[in-house]
Scaffold this motif. Structure first.
Motif: not given
Length: 156
Positions: A38-45
């Motif tokens: 949803x936030x369009x952010x890297x999952x691993x981070x």
């Protein structure tokens, strides 16, 4: 020349985003993967940050097939200043503020260090009395935006 602003790390920024998202989500648990999408952010981070938030007691993590995260504290009990003091610990404004003193040759006699330290403390102090609840109440559109993001994610 443009103005230079004090900047927090992506780690702190993303930690705040996770907490905001969890605070506005009223339907049970959310996974890190859902928030990342949803936030369009890297999952691993985000996974590392979620673990840190859990370790620090801001988030409760439930394992298993229907697991996920939720706030471990009420929004009014989460101080933005306290969170940033923890998440920004060890992140210096300038070289001489590193824990080991950095590699600046002026560090032993620098007059700038105490001034910058005072400014950094004032930044955190201004945020100490502000809570996650203040963030949510200060922006009426926040819940609507997150509901929209959740609805869009459900369609994927």
């Amino acid at each position: 020349m443009g103005s230079t602003l004090m900047q927090i790390t992506k780690f702190s920024d993303y930690a705040l985003r996770i907490l905001i998202h969890l605070a506005t989500h009223e339907d049970g648990l959310m996974t890190t993967r859902e928030i990342a999408g949803m936030q369009q952010l890297p999952f691993n981070h985000l996974a590392k940050i979620s673990q840190w938030l859990t370790h620090e007691g801001y988030v409760e993590s439930v394992r298993g097939r229907n697991g996920g995260m939720r706030l471990a504290k009420r929004p009014e009990a989460i101080s933005i200043g306290a969170l940033l003091r923890k998440s920004e610990h060890g992140t210096p404004l300038v070289e001489c503020m590193k824990e080991d003193g950095g590699c600046c040759v002026m560090t032993p006699a620098c007059g700038l260090l105490p001034i910058l330290s005072e400014a950094q403390e004032a930044f955190f102090a201004a945020l100490d009395s502000r809570t996650l609840k203040d963030v949510l109440e200060g922006n009426r559109g926040m819940k609507n935006l997150i509901r929209k993001l959740e609805a869009e994610q459900a369609l994927k």
